[in-house]
Design a protein around this motif. Structure first.
Motif, PDB file in Angstrom:
ATOM      1  N   ALA A  82      18.859  11.808  -5.661  1.00  7.93           N
ATOM      2  CA  ALA A  82      18.064  10.717  -5.099  1.00  7.93           C
ATOM      3  C   ALA A  82      16.977  10.298  -6.079  1.00  7.93           C
ATOM      4  O   ALA A  82      16.350  11.125  -6.747  1.00  7.93           O
ATOM      5  N   GLY A  83      16.744   8.988  -6.148  1.00 12.45           N
ATOM      6  CA  GLY A  83      15.663   8.453  -6.956  1.00 12.45           C
ATOM      7  C   GLY A  83      14.391   8.312  -6.141  1.00 12.45           C
ATOM      8  O   GLY A  83      14.322   8.714  -4.967  1.00 12.45           O
ATOM      9  N   CYS A 102       0.819  -1.210   0.000  1.00 11.04           N
ATOM     10  CA  CYS A 102       0.000   0.000   0.000  1.00 11.04           C
ATOM     11  C   CYS A 102       0.854   1.263   0.000  1.00 11.04           C
ATOM     12  O   CYS A 102       0.487   2.275  -0.610  1.00 11.04           O
ATOM     13  N   VAL A 103       2.006   1.225   0.669  1.00 11.62           N
ATOM     14  CA  VAL A 103       2.908   2.385   0.646  1.00 11.62           C
ATOM     15  C   VAL A 103       3.431   2.625  -0.770  1.00 11.62           C
ATOM     16  O   VAL A 103       3.462   3.771  -1.255  1.00 11.62           O
ATOM     17  N   LEU A 143      11.346   7.950  -1.148  1.00 13.74           N
ATOM     18  CA  LEU A 143      10.331   7.297  -0.334  1.00 13.74           C
ATOM     19  C   LEU A 143      10.902   6.844   1.005  1.00 13.74           C
ATOM     20  O   LEU A 143      10.269   7.034   2.055  1.00 13.74           O
ATOM     21  N   ARG A 144      12.096   6.263   0.974  1.00 16.45           N
ATOM     22  CA  ARG A 144      12.695   5.726   2.197  1.00 16.45           C
ATOM     23  C   ARG A 144      13.229   6.827   3.121  1.00 16.45           C
ATOM     24  O   ARG A 144      13.083   6.730   4.343  1.00 16.45           O
ATOM     25  N   SER A 145      13.817   7.880   2.549  1.00 16.31           N
ATOM     26  CA  SER A 145      14.507   8.879   3.367  1.00 16.31           C
ATOM     27  C   SER A 145      13.684  10.129   3.644  1.00 16.31           C
ATOM     28  O   SER A 145      14.007  10.861   4.584  1.00 16.31           O
ATOM     29  N   LEU A 157       8.708   8.338   4.230  1.00 11.22           N
ATOM     30  CA  LEU A 157       8.429   7.439   5.357  1.00 11.22           C
ATOM     31  C   LEU A 157       8.766   8.049   6.718  1.00 11.22           C
ATOM     32  O   LEU A 157       7.997   7.874   7.668  1.00 11.22           O
ATOM     33  N   PRO A 158       9.900   8.756   6.881  1.00  9.49           N
ATOM     34  CA  PRO A 158      10.142   9.381   8.192  1.00  9.49           C
ATOM     35  C   PRO A 158       9.087  10.404   8.592  1.00  9.49           C
ATOM     36  O   PRO A 158       8.865  10.623   9.793  1.00  9.49           O
ATOM     37  N   LEU A 159       8.428  11.036   7.620  1.00  8.80           N
ATOM     38  CA  LEU A 159       7.377  12.006   7.925  1.00  8.80           C
ATOM     39  C   LEU A 159       6.005  11.365   8.083  1.00  8.80           C
ATOM     40  O   LEU A 159       5.038  12.060   8.399  1.00  8.80           O
TER      41      LEU A 159
END
Length: 296
Positions: A197-198, A110-111, A203-205, A208-210
């Motif tokens: 960044a791709g 879903c992410v 998405l990872r950096s 997702l942290p937000l």
């Protein structure tokens, strides 16, 4: 001889008035608190009654009169017989494994889907998103027969994957995550793109942290839904060693008759893990739901 001109006396300052508006309870807020109290009472009274009954002897629990909230003779008979007659620990482990698999796969898929619909442009994006939203209106019971045919053809009956994979599809979770991702400012992504960044790294950096609160809320709701699911595990799990907790408790209740103390003990044991999870992550749930409501 010069005379020093006397300064006029400073005007007396009026005493500060304490702002009591913050502590004042209006009629509207009082009604809200009252309604919340009664709703909490409606949930708490049955839970307390089940907890009390689970510690009664079967004889006392079966008697209708007189009604006692506090057991006359405290007993662990219901819990003891429950573990002796049914493989309760195995069912709890099965439910934990299946719910964990469903939660992890649902969050991962879903992410990725929500990020794609929120940040990427590709042909047919609106049509595909509309089809996914239309899936929210389809009741899960309508898909039972085709899902069972697929699982049976893949020989996944009486397996963890057969229990978990059909529960992974969650269109409503894609919608919730997309709404949250849409509210995240794109300035962070632009800075990450300047660094080369791709999309996966963004998405990872960045994303997702937000998105911690909404990820926690989606994960907990998915875990609870999978834990309480009864119909699909009832059809797929025929082996008692692979049954989940709701199905196993239903088999015990149907095979040994109606015993009030044992049934209440089973209900308490089944709800206890969910209560622990909710108490540990209730702040994240509230923040995540509030964030979805405030997103544009």
């Amino acid at each position: 001889m010069t005379t020093v001109q006397e300064r006029p006396p400073a005007p007396e300052r009026e005493p500060r008035t304490i702002n009591r508006k913050r502590g004042r309870i209006t009629a509207g807020s009082a009604l809200v608190y009252l309604a919340a109290f009664f709703l909490a009472l409606l949930w708490l009274v049955p839970f307390l009654w089940a907890l009390s009954t689970s510690f009664k002897t079967e004889t006392e629990a079966s008697l209708g009169q007189p009604i006692r909230w506090i057991p006359q003779d405290w007993s662990l008979e219901g819990y003891r017989v429950l573990f002796e007659r049914g493989d309760h620990l195995t069912w709890m482990i099965n439910s934990t494994v299946v719910s964990t698999i469903v939660t992890v796969l649902t969050l991962g898929l879903c992410v990725l889907a929500a990020y794609g619909f929120s940040r990427l442009d590709f042909p047919g994006k609106k049509v595909i998103y509309a089809v996914i939203l239309a899936g929210i209106m389809i009741p899960p019971q309508a898909l039972i027969i085709p899902l069972f045919d697929v699982v049976s053809a893949l020989r996944m009956v009486d397996t963890y994957w057969g229990l978990a994979l059909p529960q992974v599809v969650a269109p409503v979770m894609i919608f919730i995550l997309k709404r949250f991702f849409d509210a995240i400012p794109r300035d962070y992504e632009e800075a990450a793109k300047l660094d080369g960044a791709g999309h996966l790294r963004i998405l990872r950096s960045v994303i997702l942290p937000l998105s911690g609160p909404i990820l926690a809320a989606v994960g907990i709701f998915t875990f609870i839904g999978s834990w309480n699911n009864f119909l699909w595990p009832l059809l797929v799990a025929n082996d008692p060693s692979i049954m989940t907790l709701p199905v196993g408790l239903g088999v015990v209740a149907g095979g040994y008759g109606l015993f009030y103390a044992q049934n209440m003990a089973a209900a308490i044991l089944g709800a206890l893990p969910l209560l622990i999870v909710f108490m540990l992550f209730q702040k994240q749930i509230v923040r995540g739901v509030a964030g979805v409501g405030l997103s544009r």
